[in-house]
Each structure stands twice: as C-alpha cells, then as structure tokens.
Design an enzyme around this catalytic site. Structure first.
Site, PDB file in Angstrom:
ATOM      1  N   ASP A 126       4.860  -6.138  -2.168  1.00  0.00           N
ATOM      2  CA  ASP A 126       3.327  -5.799  -1.837  1.00  0.00           C
ATOM      3  C   ASP A 126       2.339  -6.535  -1.769  1.00  0.00           C
ATOM      4  O   ASP A 126       2.050  -7.050  -3.166  1.00  0.00           O
ATOM      5  CB  ASP A 126       3.096  -4.538  -3.173  1.00  0.00           C
ATOM      6  CG  ASP A 126       1.957  -3.735  -2.875  1.00  0.00           C
ATOM      7  OD1 ASP A 126       1.443  -3.123  -1.855  1.00  0.00           O
ATOM      8  OD2 ASP A 126       2.176  -2.694  -3.604  1.00  0.00           O
ATOM      9  N   LYS A 144      10.852  -5.633  -0.969  1.00  0.00           N
ATOM     10  CA  LYS A 144       9.453  -5.234   0.069  1.00  0.00           C
ATOM     11  C   LYS A 144       8.394  -5.596  -0.890  1.00  0.00           C
ATOM     12  O   LYS A 144       8.091  -4.738  -1.510  1.00  0.00           O
ATOM     13  CB  LYS A 144       9.600  -3.543   0.646  1.00  0.00           C
ATOM     14  CG  LYS A 144       8.013  -3.901   1.639  1.00  0.00           C
ATOM     15  CD  LYS A 144       8.217  -2.008   1.838  1.00  0.00           C
ATOM     16  CE  LYS A 144       7.177  -2.384   2.970  1.00  0.00           C
ATOM     17  NZ  LYS A 144       5.710  -2.407   2.799  1.00  0.00           N
ATOM     18  N   GLU A 191       8.612  -1.364  -3.776  1.00  0.00           N
ATOM     19  CA  GLU A 191       7.683  -0.386  -2.964  1.00  0.00           C
ATOM     20  C   GLU A 191       8.846  -0.036  -2.672  1.00  0.00           C
ATOM     21  O   GLU A 191       8.460   1.375  -1.378  1.00  0.00           O
ATOM     22  CB  GLU A 191       6.697  -1.354  -2.759  1.00  0.00           C
ATOM     23  CG  GLU A 191       6.053  -0.644  -1.065  1.00  0.00           C
ATOM     24  CD  GLU A 191       5.073  -0.849   0.003  1.00  0.00           C
ATOM     25  OE1 GLU A 191       4.259  -0.485   0.235  1.00  0.00           O
ATOM     26  OE2 GLU A 191       4.924  -2.750   0.004  1.00  0.00           O
TER      27      GLU A 191
END
Length: 315
Positions: free
Chosen positions: A29, A27, A169
């Site tokens: 950011d 993921k 993240e």
C-alpha cells in the site's frame, strides 16, 4: 540516464484467486515507482510519468547496491508500528521544500519494495517470462535498510490468507509465463484484495456542520465510465483527519468552477462547490450499488501518483 529506455509500469486487474501456473506477492500500500539506476545515479518515475526522485532522498544510494545499469519496478512504502501505512506517505507526497523533505526522510524514512526487474546491464527483460525475471531479481540480492525484495509464494491461497493475517491490503497474483506489458492493465497480473479500494476523482465538495462548520463536510466523487466521460460515484464524509481537511481545502480552492464536471443528482448537488476534476484520491468501500454509487466509502488519502483520466471502476 539517457542510455536506458523508459518503461511505464504494468498494472493489475482486480479479481479472484486464479488457478494454474501462477505465483503471488503481497500487495503493498504505497506509491508505485519505476527506478532507473545508471552511472551511480537514481531516477524515480511515478505511475503518471512524474520525476519524484527529489522527494525520497533516503533512496539515493540504491544504485550502489546494483552492479551496472538497471531498471526496477516497485513501490515506495511508508510504515507505522511496523506495518505498511499509506497515511504515513500523505504528508510527504506534495512537499517541495528540500529542508522539509530532508526532515521527513530523517524522521520516518520509506522503504523501496522491489518486485520486478525490467532491464539489467544493457539487456531489456520485459519479454522474458515473469518466472525468469523473478529469478534474476532475487539474484540481485536487494535487501537493505531502505530497500527490499519481498518473498514470492507458489501457494496463492496461503499467500492470500497470510496477507490477511499480516494486515496487508491483499496479494498480486502473476502468471509465471507472463511478459511485462509496459503501461497496460492485464489479467495476467490479478490483484486480490482483503479491503476494497477505489481511486476517485474529486469533482466538488459540500460544507460541513457542527464540528466541521466552515470546513469541508464531504467530497463529491466521480470515475470515468467505460466510454470515457466522468460519472458521479457518490460522496465521502468519513476517514478524514483535521490535517487532511485543511490540506484539501487549500488544494481545492484554486480549482473552483461554476458548473459540475459531471451530472450529479439534485439532492447531492444541493449546496455543492464544484471544482476542476484534477485531484485524485482513494477510498475504501463496501460495494458498488446498482446505480453506480460507492457504498460506505471512507477517505484514505490523495494519490499524487495517479492521473484523473486513469480512474475507472476497478470491480
């Protein structure tokens, strides 16, 4: 660009690690952006349908890396000390001056992380399963200084552990047989986060004291309840830099209004300055309390790529 259809980005739902026919990606950011490549030209569209192409000139040569028209989904990511940093994007998100944009692009250029392909040549791909789209994307071999296709993972537990080790993240798990659903949030994409984050709407602020005397002390926050109205979600007074506070003061000043945009308990409302609920930000937090407040929130920054009406509790 008119020959390509437009696609709103598909969104993930927060949850735990799923089991079964899934794969995972890190993921990132950053700022979500759908890239339209046609006739040697690039158009970047944000999650809230804004054309943000001019803000990221270092990505202008991306169409040269793809043979023919294409629509890609990905994330514009800034880096500091070799790690993704949302804060590294903050000072660029609202800049309009071409001279300043060029200077920022030269000083600390971004990378476009590509994680899906929605259209290739004249063929729409959104109804193809994720497994097939991923294979097609890897076949494009998009890897250069200013754009990259990160690896995927078949072992979700390993991917999640690796995301923590790398300081990411979290991960986004995707069902291998899932279609791409433009503009929809669906559980066939599940984000599993190491750090809890929440988008919030700024509805007011309270004055600071001591070192922050004469400046913003805390922001009053809200989210949209499932039925739609704005609901008070608490306040945040940490995580700000001096530059952030000055920028927020400038942006909030023209939004001043007399009444609160949402019901706020008297203790939190005392001395507050109310604003039109137009600015969206993001906080990291520990948990949601039983009365619907964010516990120990810390400010991460504004989200120019998000619209207030999209902001709902994620967990």
């Amino acid at each position: 660009m008119g020959s390509l259809p437009t696609y709103r980005p598909m969104l993930a739902v927060a949850g735990g690690l799923p089991s079964g026919p899934w794969a995972a990606e890190m993921k990132w950011d950053g700022i979500r952006a759908v890239a339209y490549l046609d006739g040697g030209r690039l158009r970047l569209m944000s999650r809230n349908d804004r054309d943000i192409t001019a803000a990221w000139p270092e990505l202008a040569e991306l169409p040269e890396a793809v043979d023919g028209p294409a629509v890609l989904d990905g994330e514009i990511v800034g880096f500091r000390a070799g790690r993704p940093s949302f804060e590294a994007l903050q000072h660029r998100m609202h800049v309009r001056s071409p001279e300043r944009i060029a200077a920022f692009a030269a000083e600390n250029p971004v990378v476009y992380i590509v994680f899906d392909v929605l259209h290739a040549g004249r063929t729409p791909l959104i109804d193809r399963p994720y497994r097939e789209r991923r294979d097609l994307l890897m076949g494009l071999e998009l890897s250069a200084r200013r754009w990259d296709t990160p690896p995927g993972y078949d072992d979700l537990a390993y991917a999640f552990a690796e995301s923590g080790r790398l300081g990411m993240e979290g991960i986004v798990a995707k069902r291998l047989d899932s279609r791409y659903l433009p503009g929809r949030r669906d559980r066939c994409w599940t984000k599993v986060k190491n750090v809890r984050t929440q988008e919030v709407v700024v509805i007011g602020w309270t004055p600071g004291a001591g070192r922050r005397s004469g400046a913003i002390g805390a922001l009053l926050l809200a989210v949209h309840a499932p039925a739609g109205p704005l609901t008070f979600a608490g306040h945040v007074g940490t995580g700000f830099t001096d530059t952030m506070l000055r920028d927020l003061a400038e942006r909030l000043a023209p939004l001043e209004r007399d009444a609160a945009p949402a019901p706020v308990p008297p203790p939190e409302a005392r001395g507050a300055h109310w604003v039109e609920p137009k600015l969206v930000g993001e906080v990291a937090y520990a948990e949601w309390t039983g009365d619907g407040r964010l516990r120990h929130p810390a400010w991460r920054g504004l989200r120019a790529d998000k619209s207030p009406d999209e902001v709902v509790p994620e967990d």
